[in-house]
Design a protein around this motif. Structure first.
Motif, PDB file in Angstrom:
ATOM      1  N   GLU A  96       0.828  -1.213   0.000  1.00 19.04           N
ATOM      2  CA  GLU A  96       0.000   0.000   0.000  1.00 19.04           C
ATOM      3  C   GLU A  96       0.862   1.262   0.000  1.00 19.04           C
ATOM      4  OE1 GLU A  96      -3.485   1.515  -0.753  1.00 19.04           O
ATOM      5  OE2 GLU A  96      -3.212  -0.638  -0.402  1.00 19.04           O
ATOM      6  N   GLU A  97       1.944   1.214   0.763  1.00 21.76           N
ATOM      7  CA  GLU A  97       2.848   2.379   0.865  1.00 21.76           C
ATOM      8  C   GLU A  97       3.462   2.713  -0.489  1.00 21.76           C
ATOM      9  OE1 GLU A  97       6.965   3.603   3.206  1.00 21.76           O
ATOM     10  OE2 GLU A  97       5.904   1.778   3.810  1.00 21.76           O
ATOM     11  N   LYS A  99       2.248   1.775  -3.450  1.00 19.64           N
ATOM     12  CA  LYS A  99       1.180   2.166  -4.370  1.00 19.64           C
ATOM     13  C   LYS A  99       0.864   3.661  -4.214  1.00 19.64           C
ATOM     14  CE  LYS A  99      -2.286  -0.732  -4.860  1.00 19.64           C
ATOM     15  NZ  LYS A  99      -3.602  -1.407  -4.636  1.00 19.64           N
ATOM     16  N   GLU A 100       0.832   4.105  -2.957  1.00 16.82           N
ATOM     17  CA  GLU A 100       0.571   5.525  -2.678  1.00 16.82           C
ATOM     18  C   GLU A 100       1.661   6.410  -3.282  1.00 16.82           C
ATOM     19  OE1 GLU A 100      -1.964   7.184  -1.322  1.00 16.82           O
ATOM     20  OE2 GLU A 100      -3.060   5.277  -1.266  1.00 16.82           O
ATOM     21  N   LYS A 101       2.874   5.915  -3.181  1.00 20.17           N
ATOM     22  CA  LYS A 101       4.011   6.667  -3.740  1.00 20.17           C
ATOM     23  C   LYS A 101       3.876   6.824  -5.251  1.00 20.17           C
ATOM     24  CE  LYS A 101       9.063   6.696  -3.885  1.00 20.17           C
ATOM     25  NZ  LYS A 101      10.316   5.964  -3.588  1.00 20.17           N
ATOM     26  N   LEU A 103       1.054   6.684  -7.018  1.00 22.86           N
ATOM     27  CA  LEU A 103      -0.088   7.568  -7.299  1.00 22.86           C
ATOM     28  C   LEU A 103       0.293   9.038  -7.116  1.00 22.86           C
ATOM     29  CD1 LEU A 103      -2.915   5.489  -5.561  1.00 22.86           C
ATOM     30  CD2 LEU A 103      -2.715   5.962  -8.015  1.00 22.86           C
ATOM     31  N   GLU A 104       1.124   9.284  -6.099  1.00 18.75           N
ATOM     32  CA  GLU A 104       1.608  10.650  -5.858  1.00 18.75           C
ATOM     33  C   GLU A 104       2.490  11.111  -7.020  1.00 18.75           C
ATOM     34  OE1 GLU A 104       1.502  14.115  -4.025  1.00 18.75           O
ATOM     35  OE2 GLU A 104       0.473  12.343  -3.214  1.00 18.75           O
TER      36      GLU A 104
END
Length: 904
Positions: A96-97, A99-101, A103-104
């Motif tokens: 998840e961490e 994936k967030e990176k 997307l950012e």
């Protein structure tokens, strides 16, 4: 640890993204998979301040001061980058961490999409940008290094790859590379040649030797001109290559192109008395020098003429005299590339003396790139040396199916033994062992317990190895009696020419050769790479020569040839003598077929105009030249295979009794591909006025060839997209039902593929479980957390190896990366104090397929090999030994022998 220094090898796109799209996603991956080999270049680099560190982890010397840069990829525009990131998020299971990176990062790109740094850039434009602007790499901790374009490497000079160097080192090194001459921004230099010649010092060397340039005699090159009936390839008014017959073409052979003679005392001085040649490098100097009794010859000649040897003088090509007793090496201008830039110094004699001065400044050291060597491809039952053919060689002759069966019999027999005879396969493993594979691990287990051959992991490896070997043979690589020999041209004439005497008594004539590889008085078949057509097939007569045996100390892997009034160099596709080799084969079937070609097909010659453009010596023009070179190299394989497509069609038509103009048109196409391949190979140092891509398109769209290819293209093609596009020979030809069926052309290499496909399957044998091979162990000393961590490392290592195989195109770099991955994880695992019980337990759990410890068979092999590399003795001890019974049998037999014999 070897003397090579390892460097990063990066794609230009990686560098661009790191510098212009600066983000954590584009940090530089410091993989030291490129290499600067031990060379004259590396010696000088270290002298001027190359920063080298020793890596204990990888057991290598490494530096950041040089970077190998490739330009295989273009820079993707922002929209494409976003598209790729979204696919990654959707298709892969990511934390998840992370994936967030991602997307950012997509948000960031969207907000900056109008910025020019998110535009796409072609590989050609990217090369020009990096060559002219250089780049900086951030290695963290505020450390940035600025790099500027430097030169091509010796090994990668033909691939469009280039070295960038730490800015502070460039001027010193370029000045050294160019003999102290300031050539920057000049427009009167043959820049493509300069780029090739200044890289000669970059070639890998095996050793060094001191030769005082004052002991070198330089004499004029000699040409042999004669008329021949030939096919001349040149462009027509539309810029398309055509082949024209010329019955009175004036052929010109350069008799000593790239060769030299070196006194035998130098071979003795470095303990290489069994060697017949050395390939030498120095500043803009490249010569293959042959082991010659120069001083003995000069003494004998002086005595014959009644001259006092101590006062006997010989003139060089400039009219300068030197004492015969001081002549240790003899060369021609073709070996000394610096003479091509003589106008810089005002004259050729001045450049000659300038070059000698610069060599002396380097302590008169010459690099030895290679010596003559024997094949490592085994021997036949009679002890004759073996080497392998290529599909181009075999497919250039009218070999029938029955003849191909006879030629390939050795390989068929060998493959059958690999399948069914354990000792043959074990020897195969030994012969093909290297640092990366698991061969010796399996050999050592076999020597402890030969039941390993019945386990699934061993059977899988054996099956894969045999499959790969058959695929290798399908590419035309079958072994025959013979070997590669380094070519020396007209050595008798060369020796006499050096003293200004013409003596024809001992000369070789026409297709006569001298070599001790095969018996004298017989005929043999010879090929040189590149080889494209029947006109490249050479039949030679091996003739003894007392003069050569007296004054030349040549090994079996050297062949003396004649190019006086004989088109040898055109038959061998533009051969010269700067260490070119030919394969010389002794086989009656091959000879019978070669004689159907030799002298029956006209040689083709290159009359394509050379590029008349002038290039300024600067980074932008270097980029333009390297872009042309890179494109040419990509075309070599395509051109060769088009030629083989034409060749296969030609034999197919002949074997189907077709006659007419189509055969002649096919031969014309083969001529054109012969010259095109030479142009592509030659482009590292010479440009031509021809659009190679355009010529390829013309050849491909011809009505002479079909859309579907010969079946052997399945083995030789590097493009897997064409896997199902092979010609079929069936009654329902062309129907959709049979579109994906394979068939054969009536041509030699398709016959070979059929023969290899008909080999019987291996005899079936029972499979035993690996756990049955293991000694029982106690569970007391087993550390569960250690066990599981080791298995996670093995899994990571397997992923790293697969990534290298899938993503690294360059074979050498792929090998280095696999080696690095293995060393990295072996180093990690080695930090544990592993006990024999733990090692045994891990192997047991993995091979009993316990769900928690299930890994693929490739990883199982890697697991075993990792333990083998860690502690060979401990690893082998986890296996039961079945040698005990054999020892008991031996003892029983010994007890029946007379005790007196035992005492004696």
């Amino acid at each position: 640890m070897n003397n090579n220094v390892y460097i990063m090898s990066l794609e230009g796109t990686e560098i661009y993204e790191h510098q212009y799209r600066n983000d954590d996603n584009y940090s530089i991956k410091q993989k030291y998979i490129g290499m600067i080999p031990y060379s004259l270049e590396l010696r000088k680099l270290r002298e001027v301040g190359l920063k080298v560190v020793e890596s204990k982890k990888y057991d290598k010397l490494m530096t950041r001061d040089l970077i190998n840069v490739k330009f295989d990829w273009k820079v993707k525009k922002g929209e494409k980058v976003i598209e790729g990131l979204r696919e990654k998020i959707e298709k892969q299971e990511l934390k998840e961490e992370y994936k967030e990176k991602l997307l950012e990062f997509i948000k960031t790109i969207n907000s900056e999409i109008e910025d020019e740094r998110w535009n796409g850039i072609s590989s050609k434009k990217l090369r020009e940008k990096l060559y002219t602007e250089g780049f900086k790499l951030d290695f963290g901790n505020g450390k940035k290094i600025e790099y500027v374009v430097y030169k091509r490497t010796g090994a990668k000079s033909r691939t469009g790859q280039v070295l960038f160097i730490r800015k502070q080192l460039k001027n010193k090194m370029i000045k050294w590379s160019r003999l102290g001459m300031n050539l920057g921004n000049r427009n009167d230099i043959d820049y493509p040649s300069l780029l090739a010649y200044e890289s000669l010092v970059s070639s890998s060397i095996e050793d060094i030797i001191k030769i005082n340039p004052d002991n070198i005699l330089i004499v004029d090159d000699v040409k042999s001109n004669f008329k021949i009936d030939a096919n001349v390839v040149k462009t027509n008014e539309q810029g398309i290559l055509k082949s024209f017959r010329n019955k009175e073409y004036i052929m010109e052979n350069d008799l000593y192109d790239g060769e030299g003679l070196l006194d035998s005392s130098y071979f003795k001085s470095i303990g290489k008395t069994d060697k017949g040649m050395m390939l030498l490098r120095q500043h803009m100097f490249k010569s293959c020098v042959f082991n010659t009794n120069i001083q003995q010859f000069l003494k004998d000649h002086a005595n014959k003429k009644g001259i006092d040897f101590n006062t006997y003088k010989v003139k060089n090509m400039f009219g300068e005299e030197m004492y015969a007793k001081d002549i240790h090496m003899i060369i021609t201008p073709n070996s000394l590339k610096a003479l091509k830039f003589s106008f810089i110094k005002g004259s050729r004699p001045k450049m000659w003396n300038h070059w000698k001065k610069k060599v002396k400044e380097d302590d008169s050291i010459f690099g030895i790139c290679k010596f003559d060597k024997q094949s490592k491809r085994g021997k036949d039952q009679e002890g004759n040396i073996l080497n392998q053919t290529s599909y181009q060689m075999l497919n250039s002759m009218p070999i029938s199916y029955n003849d191909m069966k006879k030629l390939s019999q050795l390989e068929v027999n060998y493959i059958e033994k690999l399948k069914n005879d354990d000792s043959t396969y074990i020897e195969f493993l030994k012969d093909n062992d290297n640092e990366v594979n698991s061969n010796m691990m399996f050999v050592d287990i076999y020597n402890r317990n030969n039941n390993i051959v019945n386990t699934k992991v061993f059977k899988n490896k054996r099956k894969k190895d045999i499959h790969n070997y058959i695929s290798h043979c399908k590419r035309g690589k079958i072994r025959l009696v013979g070997d590669y020999c380094t070519i020396v041209g007209n050595p008798v004439s060369f020796l006499y020419h050096s003293i200004g005497v013409d003596d024809s008594k001992y000369k070789l004539k026409e297709n006569e050769v001298y070599t001790t590889l095969h018996p004298f008085g017989l005929e043999y078949v010879a090929f040189r790479n590149p080889h494209t057509s029947p006109s490249n097939v050479l039949v030679v007569k091996n003739k003894n020569n007392d003069f050569i045996s007296k004054y030349f100390n040549l090994s079996e892997n050297i062949i003396c040839v004649n190019a006086i009034d004989f088109p040898l160099q055109r038959i061998l596709s533009g051969s010269d003598y700067d260490s070119d080799t030919l394969i010389l084969l002794s086989d009656s079937i091959l000879l019978k077929n070669a004689k159907k070609c030799f002298g029956k097909y006209r040689v083709c010659v290159n009359e394509v105009d050379t590029d008349s453009r002038q290039y300024i010596v600067d980074p932008i023009n270097m980029a333009k030249i390297d872009n042309i070179l890179s494109e040419s190299q990509r075309n070599i394989g395509t051109v060769v295979n088009i030629g083989q497509f034409y060749m296969s069609t030609y034999w197919d038509l002949i074997n189907n009794h077709t006659i007419g103009d189509k055969l002649n048109r096919l031969l014309e196409g083969i001529d054109i591909t012969t010259i095109l391949s030479e142009i592509a190979i030659d482009s590292a140092k010479r440009m031509y006025e021809v659009d190679v891509d355009k010529q390829i398109r013309e050849l491909k769209k011809s009505d002479l060839i079909e859309k579907l290819k010969p079946i052997f293209f399945k083995s030789v093609s590097e493009n897997n997209k064409n896997k199902n596009k092979y010609k079929k020979k069936s009654k329902s030809k062309g129907t959709k039902k049979n579109e994906d069926k394979y068939g054969i052309y009536n041509c030699p290499v398709d016959y070979l593929n059929t023969i290899l496909d008909d080999i019987d399957m291996a005899q079936s044998r029972e499979t035993i479980k690996m756990e049955k091979m293991l000694n029982s162990h106690s569970n007391i000393n087993i550390k569960a957390r250690q066990r599981d961590k080791i298995l996670s490392y093995v899994e990571e290592m397997g992923n790293g190896i697969r990534s290298a195989i899938e993503n690294i195109i360059d074979e050498d770099e792929r090998y280095e990366e696999i080696d690095n991955v293995k060393k990295e994880y072996i180093d990690k695992i080695n930090k544990f104090k592993i006990k024999e019980e733990t090692m045994s337990d891990i192997v047991f759990r993995v091979f009993t397929n316990k769900k928690k410890y299930r890994i693929g068979f490739k990883d199982k092999t890697e697991l075993l090999n990792t333990f083998y590399k860690l502690d060979k003795e401990m690893f082998l001890n986890i296996f039961k030994s079945n040698k005990k019974k054999e020892l008991e049998i031996i003892r029983e037999n010994v007890e029946t022998v007379d005790k007196d014999i035992l005492v004696s």
